[in-house]
Design a protein around this motif. Sequence first.
Motif, PDB file in Angstrom:
ATOM      1  N   ILE A  25       0.870  -1.172   0.000  1.00  0.00           N
ATOM      2  CA  ILE A  25       0.000   0.000   0.000  1.00  0.00           C
ATOM      3  C   ILE A  25       0.905   1.218   0.000  1.00  0.00           C
ATOM      4  O   ILE A  25       1.912   1.260   0.697  1.00  0.00           O
ATOM      5  CB  ILE A  25      -0.916   0.022   1.237  1.00  0.00           C
ATOM      6  CG1 ILE A  25      -1.836  -1.199   1.233  1.00  0.00           C
ATOM      7  CG2 ILE A  25      -1.716   1.311   1.301  1.00  0.00           C
ATOM      8  CD1 ILE A  25      -2.646  -1.345   2.504  1.00  0.00           C
ATOM      9  N   HIS A  26       0.562   2.216  -0.774  1.00  0.00           N
ATOM     10  CA  HIS A  26       1.322   3.466  -0.799  1.00  0.00           C
ATOM     11  C   HIS A  26       0.435   4.584  -0.273  1.00  0.00           C
ATOM     12  O   HIS A  26      -0.681   4.773  -0.757  1.00  0.00           O
ATOM     13  CB  HIS A  26       1.769   3.805  -2.222  1.00  0.00           C
ATOM     14  CG  HIS A  26       2.535   2.708  -2.869  1.00  0.00           C
ATOM     15  ND1 HIS A  26       3.818   2.371  -2.505  1.00  0.00           N
ATOM     16  CD2 HIS A  26       2.197   1.861  -3.856  1.00  0.00           C
ATOM     17  CE1 HIS A  26       4.229   1.363  -3.251  1.00  0.00           C
ATOM     18  NE2 HIS A  26       3.264   1.032  -4.071  1.00  0.00           N
ATOM     19  N   GLU A  27       0.937   5.315   0.717  1.00  0.00           N
ATOM     20  CA  GLU A  27       0.243   6.498   1.224  1.00  0.00           C
ATOM     21  C   GLU A  27       1.064   7.701   0.814  1.00  0.00           C
ATOM     22  O   GLU A  27       2.292   7.644   0.738  1.00  0.00           O
ATOM     23  CB  GLU A  27       0.138   6.473   2.746  1.00  0.00           C
ATOM     24  CG  GLU A  27      -0.811   5.449   3.291  1.00  0.00           C
ATOM     25  CD  GLU A  27      -0.955   5.551   4.789  1.00  0.00           C
ATOM     26  OE1 GLU A  27      -0.098   6.165   5.447  1.00  0.00           O
ATOM     27  OE2 GLU A  27      -1.938   5.003   5.305  1.00  0.00           O
ATOM     28  N   TYR A  28       0.406   8.811   0.573  1.00  0.00           N
ATOM     29  CA  TYR A  28       1.081  10.029   0.164  1.00  0.00           C
ATOM     30  C   TYR A  28       0.791  11.118   1.163  1.00  0.00           C
ATOM     31  O   TYR A  28      -0.365  11.321   1.548  1.00  0.00           O
ATOM     32  CB  TYR A  28       0.630  10.427  -1.242  1.00  0.00           C
ATOM     33  CG  TYR A  28       0.954   9.336  -2.245  1.00  0.00           C
ATOM     34  CD1 TYR A  28       2.191   9.318  -2.865  1.00  0.00           C
ATOM     35  CD2 TYR A  28       0.057   8.311  -2.510  1.00  0.00           C
ATOM     36  CE1 TYR A  28       2.519   8.306  -3.762  1.00  0.00           C
ATOM     37  CE2 TYR A  28       0.374   7.305  -3.397  1.00  0.00           C
ATOM     38  CZ  TYR A  28       1.609   7.311  -4.030  1.00  0.00           C
ATOM     39  OH  TYR A  28       1.929   6.303  -4.897  1.00  0.00           O
ATOM     40  N   ARG A  29       1.858  11.821   1.600  1.00  0.00           N
ATOM     41  CA  ARG A  29       1.705  12.852   2.614  1.00  0.00           C
ATOM     42  C   ARG A  29       2.380  14.129   2.168  1.00  0.00           C
ATOM     43  O   ARG A  29       3.389  14.098   1.457  1.00  0.00           O
ATOM     44  CB  ARG A  29       2.331  12.400   3.934  1.00  0.00           C
ATOM     45  CG  ARG A  29       1.594  11.204   4.512  1.00  0.00           C
ATOM     46  CD  ARG A  29       2.032  10.918   5.917  1.00  0.00           C
ATOM     47  NE  ARG A  29       1.306   9.758   6.410  1.00  0.00           N
ATOM     48  CZ  ARG A  29       1.853   8.750   7.016  1.00  0.00           C
ATOM     49  NH1 ARG A  29       3.146   8.722   7.220  1.00  0.00           N
ATOM     50  NH2 ARG A  29       1.124   7.734   7.436  1.00  0.00           N
ATOM     51  N   ASN A  30       1.842  15.236   2.619  1.00  0.00           N
ATOM     52  CA  ASN A  30       2.398  16.556   2.360  1.00  0.00           C
ATOM     53  C   ASN A  30       3.716  16.703   3.114  1.00  0.00           C
ATOM     54  O   ASN A  30       3.823  16.341   4.274  1.00  0.00           O
ATOM     55  CB  ASN A  30       1.383  17.601   2.822  1.00  0.00           C
ATOM     56  CG  ASN A  30       1.821  18.992   2.526  1.00  0.00           C
ATOM     57  OD1 ASN A  30       2.800  19.206   1.829  1.00  0.00           O
ATOM     58  ND2 ASN A  30       1.097  19.941   3.047  1.00  0.00           N
ATOM     59  N   THR A  31       4.742  17.255   2.478  1.00  0.00           N
ATOM     60  CA  THR A  31       6.030  17.437   3.139  1.00  0.00           C
ATOM     61  C   THR A  31       6.387  18.906   3.287  1.00  0.00           C
ATOM     62  O   THR A  31       7.524  19.300   3.129  1.00  0.00           O
ATOM     63  CB  THR A  31       7.165  16.718   2.377  1.00  0.00           C
ATOM     64  OG1 THR A  31       7.205  17.225   1.051  1.00  0.00           O
ATOM     65  CG2 THR A  31       6.958  15.231   2.365  1.00  0.00           C
ATOM     66  N   ALA A  32       5.437  19.752   3.562  1.00  0.00           N
ATOM     67  CA  ALA A  32       5.597  21.190   3.782  1.00  0.00           C
ATOM     68  C   ALA A  32       6.865  21.752   3.348  1.00  0.00           C
ATOM     69  O   ALA A  32       7.838  21.843   3.090  1.00  0.00           O
ATOM     70  CB  ALA A  32       5.391  21.533   5.241  1.00  0.00           C
TER      71      ALA A  32
END
Length: 54
Positions: free
Chosen positions: A47-54
Amino acid sequence: MLTEYAAHYNTGRPHRELQLRAPADDPDASPFPAQRVHCHNVLGGLIHEYRNTA
């Protein structure tokens, strides 16, 4: 493995009922950030999750 998947399924993945927000999301955050996005693998990359890296 099943415990990690259940945690992801119940708190981390987007839900249609929540306007594509995950239950654990910050309600004040924009659902589609225009900043850099970082891929985070779950279950060894199944599973791949994507997150904001400010």
